[in-house]
Structure formats: C-alpha cells, structure tokens
Design a protein around this motif. Sequence first.
Motif: not given
Length: 119
Positions: A25-26, A2, A39-44, A46
């Motif tokens: 957010d990244t 995760d 790593c984008p934190m707000e993507s649909e 992971f």
Amino acid sequence: MDIESLRDYCLSKPAVEETLPFGPDTLVYKVGGKVFLICPMESETFRFNVKCDPERAIELRERYACVQPGYHMNKKHWNTIYVDGSVSNTMLKEWINDSYDLIVASLPAKTRDQVKGQQ
C-alpha cells in the motif's frame, strides 16, 4: 495530479526504481538506492512525502497549507504534500524535482555520475 500521473512522472526520471518495502500500500521511489518520494496508496487524501532543504521546508509550510511536516519522517528534511488542488501540477513537479536532485547530489560520486549519465 493523481497517483498515476505521479507514478509516471517519477518513473520518467533517470535511474528511478519503484519499490514497495513497506507493503503493497505504499509506493517508494528511489534513485541510487535512496528514497526521494513516498506515496501511500490507501490514504483518505492523496498525499506524498518528498525530501526538502530544511530552510525551504519551513518556508513552504508557512506559505502553503497543503505542505506539512513529513508524516512519519524526519520533519526537518521531509515534507508531506497534500494534493488538494491548491497548488499547480507544475509546482508539485518542482517539489518532486527538488527532492530527486537533493538525493542525487548526496550520492557517492561514482553512483551520481552513473545517474547523470542516464539523463
């Protein structure tokens, strides 16, 4: 894996810094001032981007559905990894290590020696 375990793993590597140059957010991980993982934190789903040897990048994309050409990156050198459970955490860590090692190898000799001195 995760986002927290990804973060912990990246930060456990020598001379790594976590930055947010693209906004809150990244997550961007750098060694010697050069990016090795995004790593984008707000993507649909992971996902994260890692640098890869161009020939190996193609091989991985052909072999694993979760490996795609780098999203918003140079697709020759970057892969986007969708963490969907289809590959082991060991494999994910191997791809992170490969990206980190490629960047360390590309650093100027003095910076590379400093990084290696922290290992």
